[in-house]
Each structure stands twice: as structure tokens, then as C-alpha cells.
Design an enzyme around this catalytic site. Structure first.
Site, PDB file in Angstrom:
ATOM      1  N   SER A   4      10.661 -34.451  18.515  1.00  0.00           N
ATOM      2  CA  SER A   4      10.066 -34.350  19.843  1.00  0.00           C
ATOM      3  C   SER A   4       8.871 -35.268  19.998  1.00  0.00           C
ATOM      4  O   SER A   4       8.778 -36.027  20.945  1.00  0.00           O
ATOM      5  CB  SER A   4       9.702 -32.908  20.165  1.00  0.00           C
ATOM      6  OG  SER A   4       8.949 -32.346  19.134  1.00  0.00           O
ATOM      7  N   LYS A   5       7.967 -35.224  19.044  1.00  0.00           N
ATOM      8  CA  LYS A   5       6.775 -36.074  19.133  1.00  0.00           C
ATOM      9  C   LYS A   5       6.722 -37.020  17.936  1.00  0.00           C
ATOM     10  O   LYS A   5       7.389 -36.794  16.930  1.00  0.00           O
ATOM     11  CB  LYS A   5       5.515 -35.195  19.103  1.00  0.00           C
ATOM     12  CG  LYS A   5       5.377 -34.280  20.299  1.00  0.00           C
ATOM     13  CD  LYS A   5       3.964 -34.337  20.844  1.00  0.00           C
ATOM     14  CE  LYS A   5       3.869 -34.072  22.334  1.00  0.00           C
ATOM     15  NZ  LYS A   5       4.549 -32.897  22.830  1.00  0.00           N
ATOM     16  N   ARG A   6       5.869 -38.028  18.062  1.00  0.00           N
ATOM     17  CA  ARG A   6       5.692 -38.961  16.947  1.00  0.00           C
ATOM     18  C   ARG A   6       5.310 -38.181  15.683  1.00  0.00           C
ATOM     19  O   ARG A   6       4.528 -37.241  15.733  1.00  0.00           O
ATOM     20  CB  ARG A   6       4.574 -39.935  17.302  1.00  0.00           C
ATOM     21  CG  ARG A   6       4.169 -40.816  16.141  1.00  0.00           C
ATOM     22  CD  ARG A   6       2.976 -41.648  16.491  1.00  0.00           C
ATOM     23  NE  ARG A   6       3.309 -42.677  17.476  1.00  0.00           N
ATOM     24  CZ  ARG A   6       2.388 -43.400  18.114  1.00  0.00           C
ATOM     25  NH1 ARG A   6       1.120 -43.189  17.879  1.00  0.00           N
ATOM     26  NH2 ARG A   6       2.748 -44.324  18.980  1.00  0.00           N
TER      27      ARG A   6
END
Ligand code: GLU
Length: 495
Positions: free
Chosen positions: A259-261
Site C-alpha cells: 500500500s505505501k512505500r
């Protein structure tokens, strides 16, 4: 009926690689079937709206080579394609359901709804739901009261009246997952129209897929729980639902949802398409890589152009299992696509990197040769001007290790012999240069091999690099002789 698919992002910031994968599969499916690929902007959640997000998103799609047929800026018959410009449509649709007795007005404040949820949580119910009978709405209250609230301007939402039959099932024939059965409690009296007059995702999504004549909904698996709600909405409207395909989740190599870095091992795994662009990935490589995250051709083939993907793609070969995003594979893919692209094309793409590196810009022709000499030696085009700066400008330093090893004994004399042979050449091409080096060696009763390393040192200052003769042919006689003279000056004879 001709195929119509859509990519329906919410403009909340940037294009996620998972979003690009969804867009890609829709695009491939449309192209494969001679259909239409629609881009629809789902911007009804005003709290999450980000100015400029759509511009960024379209720019990312364009960079990736995924173009849409209808959408913002490409108006078709079923536009506009931005949901905030279609509010009347959703209001009418919600009213239509209210009139048909399939939806109702609810006047509860957000605090009241929250309090109801709290009570249910305290009772440890398996899941919370809108308790129709206990709340303030046009089903539980009498008509006069409802009219009075409306006359007073009390804000209200429109809720769907979910069937009360606890045995009702929602059955989805998903093109990827097969038959998926949802129990009746997977739908609630969901809000369709919010108090601000905006539709919820569910209402707008269903109304638009219907109005835009979408035949296949291809989207990420995170939307699978929404499917029964959508099926109920289609049923309530009396509309035929489109076919649906839910694509597997993208997973990090540690198995977590992407989902996120995130930093995993030695790699920073980005999620923004823009980050991959900025890191120097070729759009062709990213597209090829994403194509295989959730689909395979069944042949073992791994390298595809976009046109090749259109040929090979089918939803039947899409997989259910989560797909692991392996950066090393993507880097490998980038190398492969560097080898596949036309040199004239690579030359154009190399230009920004040359500018960024501050190196002088060679001619287009020379750039194409440089790209050809270096593409097997790098993962990213951007590495070329820094890794092989000597292809762009004269070296000013000489590799210490090579100097130590090669610049001894009669190296200076060898260099002088090379200089004299090379300056005598009237044709400057690979074979002629090769011959000149042989001549210089034979003149001293030696083999060519001993001359190559010092020649490379003089021309590039580096220990390794592309083929010496190709490099010299590229640089030209004047440049090579200038570099030889400079080396003779900078590296004096050893005693
Ligand atoms: N707006 C949703 C999203 O942001 C669309 C989901 C769908 O394709 O139905 O992904």
C-alpha cells in the site's frame, strides 16, 4: 455487444502501481476485444479530494503508454466522465429507488449513527449495521414527521433498503475467482446519497457503470467486498450487472499488502508510478512487469511489448493468488527492455540524463551509438553518462589500479608507437584502428594484447567499459589522438 471497460480511480493523490496494473488489464482487455476503454474520475469523496491529482494520474498513464478512449478531455456519448459533474444523475437515481420503495430517507445525525454503532459494539454483535427500526427515517417514522423534517431543512441521507431475508445470498460469477457467494449480512442499509447531496462510491459506481454501458468491471480484489452491495443495487434498479473480474492483490516480497512505500531488505519499494519513472525505469519494463502480476501467458514467455500483451492477454489466465512485487525482477526486466528498444529511440530517451549529468550533448547519431555500446552494461539509462563519462568528454583522471599495473616498463614507448600509427590512419573505422594497433605492436616485436589496456587507459581513463575499438570508432580520430597526447603528458615515462 461491444466490450466497454473502465478504470475508475479516485483522485486522492497519485497513481499507485496497483492502479496502473488495473488500468493496464482494462486496457489490454479492451484492445484485445476491439472494445472501448473509459477513464472515469470518481471524485465524490470530497474529504479525500486532492487538487491536481487527476492531472498527475493522467500524466502517469500517458507516460506508461496506457491511453484511454473516452474520459476527461476525450468526451464521448456517455460523458461527462467526472462524477462531481454528474450529481443530478445520482440524485435522480436515488429518488427513483425511494419512489420504488427500495430506498428511504434517514435523518439521523452522524453522532446518532455513531452512538448506535457504539451500542452494537458494546453488545459484541458480529458486525454493526444500520438499525432501521430504531433510528430516524422514513420507514420508522410517520409521513407527517418526515415531511416536517424535510420542510425544516433537516439534513438527510438516502439509504438502500436491504432485503430482510436472512437467507438471501448474493452470488457473483467472478471471471477470476469463479463463483463467490456472499451471505445476506454482507450488505447493510448502505448510504446511497449523502447529506451534502453527493453520492457514495457504491451508488455513483453502479449508476455510472450502467449509464456508461460498461460490460466488464475489472478492478482490484480490495473491491470484492463491495460486489454484493453492487449486485443488490443492480437488482434494486432492475438493471443487468456487468461481468466482474477482481484482480489479485499486489504483495510486497515479505507478503504484506503493497500500500505505501516500504523498505524491504536492501530495496526501497515505491508505490507511486511517478517514483518508478523518476528512478529511470522504462515504461515498457514497468508495464511488462505489472502485466505478469496477476496474469501469465501460459507459455513461459516473460518479455512482452504492449502490442504483444494485447495479443497474448486473456482474463481466463488471470490468477487469484496475490502477486509478489519483486524489485529485482523489475530491474532485470528493465535491462531486457533496454536491449529490446531501437537505438534511435534510446538516444532520445537518454537526452534528459545527459543534460542532468552536465555532460556535453553528443549528436543524435553518436548518442545512438553510445546507447548501443552501453545498454548491456547498465540497468538504467541514467547510469550511462555517469558510468561512462569518457564517452562524452575527455578523461581527466586515470584509474590508479590500471596505471599501477600497466603504466610501467615501456608503456610510454608503446603509447608513442600507438600515437604514430593512429595518426597515420586516413580511414577511421574499427578494422583500420585494429590494424594500427597491431602495427604498433609488431613494430616493437610484441603482441597486440599488451597495447590494448594502455590504449583503453588513454582513451577512457577507466579500467573497463565497452569494446575498445567500437569506442574509439565512435569517439573519432581527433578525439582519440587528443586523449593519447594528454595521457602522454599526464603519465610520464616510468624508469
Ligand atoms: N473509485 C474506486 C477506486 O478508487 C473504483 C473501484 C472500482 O473500480 O469499482 O479504485
Amino acid at each position: 455487444m461491444s466490450v466497454r471497460v473502465r478504470f475508475a480511480p479516485s483522485p486522492t493523490g497519485y497513481l499507485h502501481v496497483g492502479g496502473l496494473r488495473t488500468a493496464l488489464y482494462n486496457y489490454l482487455f479492451a484492445r484485445k476485444h476491439g472494445g472501448t476503454f473509459v477513464l472515469r474520475v470518481e471524485d465524490t469523496d470530497r474529504k479525500r479530494f486532492v487538487e491536481d491529482a487527476m492531472k498527475r494520474l493522467i500524466a502517469s498513464m500517458r507516460w506508461a503508454g496506457i491511453d484511454y478512449d473516452e474520459g476527461p478531455g476525450k468526451e464521448g456519448e456517455v460523458g461527462p466522465y467526472t462524477q462531481s459533474e454528474r450529481l443530478a444523475l445520482y440524485r435522480d437515481a436515488a429518488e427513483q429507488l425511494v419512489k420504488a420503495g427500495k430506498a428511504y430517507y434517514a435523518f439521523d445525525t452522524p453522532e446518532e449513527v455513531e452512538a448506535m454503532r457504539q451500542i452494537q459494539e458494546d453488545q459484541q454483535l458480529p458486525h454493526t449495521f444500520y438499525d432501521r427500526a430504531a433510528m430516524k427515517n422514513s420507514l420508522s417514522c410517520d409521513a407527517a414527521q418526515v415531511q416536517a423534517w424535510i420542510a425544516e431543512g433537516v439534513p438527510y441521507v438516502v439509504r438502500l433498503k436491504a432485503p430482510e431475508d436472512p437467507n438471501k445470498q448474493y452470488i457473483l460469477q467472478d471471471l477470476v475467482h469463479g463463483e463467490v457467494v456472499f451471505a445476506s449480512d454482507s450488505v447493510d442499509d448502505q448510504v446511497l446519497l449523502k447529506a451534502d447531496g453527493f453520492p457514495t462510491y457504491h451508488l455513483a459506481n453502479v449508476v455510472d457503470d450502467h449509464a456508461m454501458k460498461i460490460t466488464h468491471v475489472i478492478r482490484g480484489e480490495e473491491w470484492l467486498p463491495s460486489a454484493p452491495k453492487h449486485l443488490l443495487l443492480y437488482e434494486s434498479f432492475g438493471w443487468e450487472p456487468p461481468k466482474m473480474a477482481h484482480l489479485p492483490l499486489l504483495l510486497n516480497s515479505d507478503g504484506t499488502k503493497m500500500s505505501k512505500r516500504k523498505t524491504i531488505g536492501a530495496f526501497q519499494v515505491d508505490v507511486m508510478v511517478e517514483d518508478y519513472r523518476d528512478k529511470g525505469y522504462l515504461p515498457e519494463a514497468l508495464i511488462n512487469f505489472l502485466s505478469l502480476l496477476g496474469w501469465n501467458p501460459g507459455t513461459g514467455q516473460e518479455l512482452f511489448t504492449l502490442a504483444g500483451l494485447v495479443e497474448a492477454f486473456s482474463l481466463e489466465r488471470a490468477q487469484k493468488a496475490g502477486a509478489s512485487f519483486d524489485i529485482e525482477k523489475l530491474q532485470w526486466m528493465n535491462k531486457q527492455h533496454l536491449k529490446m528498444l531501437e537505438l534511435t529511440d534510446l538516444a532520445q530517451r537518454l537526452k534528459p540524463a545527459v543534460i542532468a549529468s552536465g555532460m556535453p550533448m553528443p549528436s543524435d547519431e553518436a548518442l545512438a551509438v553510445i546507447a548501443g555500446l552501453m545498454r548491456e552494461r547498465v540497468t538504467f539509462l541514467e547510469e550511462i553518462p555517469t558510468q561512462a563519462d569518457y564517452l562524452f568528454r575527455d578523461p581527466t583522471v586515470y584509474d590508479e589500479g590500471v596505471v599501477k599495473k600497466q603504466w610501467k616498463g615501456d608503456a610510454f614507448a608503446k603509447m608513442v608507437a600507438l600515437q604514430s600509427q593512429l595518426s597515420g590512419l586516413s580511414v577511421w573505422e574499427r578494422d583500420a584502428i585494429d590494424q594500427a594497433i597491431v602495427q604498433a605492436a609488431e613494430g616493437m616485436g610484441l603482441k597486440k594484447g599488451a597495447f590494448l589496456a594502455i590504449m583503453r587507459l588513454a582513451v577512457s581513463g577507466a579500467a573497463g567499459g565497452p569494446d575498445l575499438l567500437d569506442m574509439m570508432a565512435l569517439l573519432g580520430q581527433e578525439t582519440c589522438l587528443r586523449r593519447v597526447a594528454r595521457a602522454l603528458e599526464a603519465l610520464p615515462p616510468m624508469v
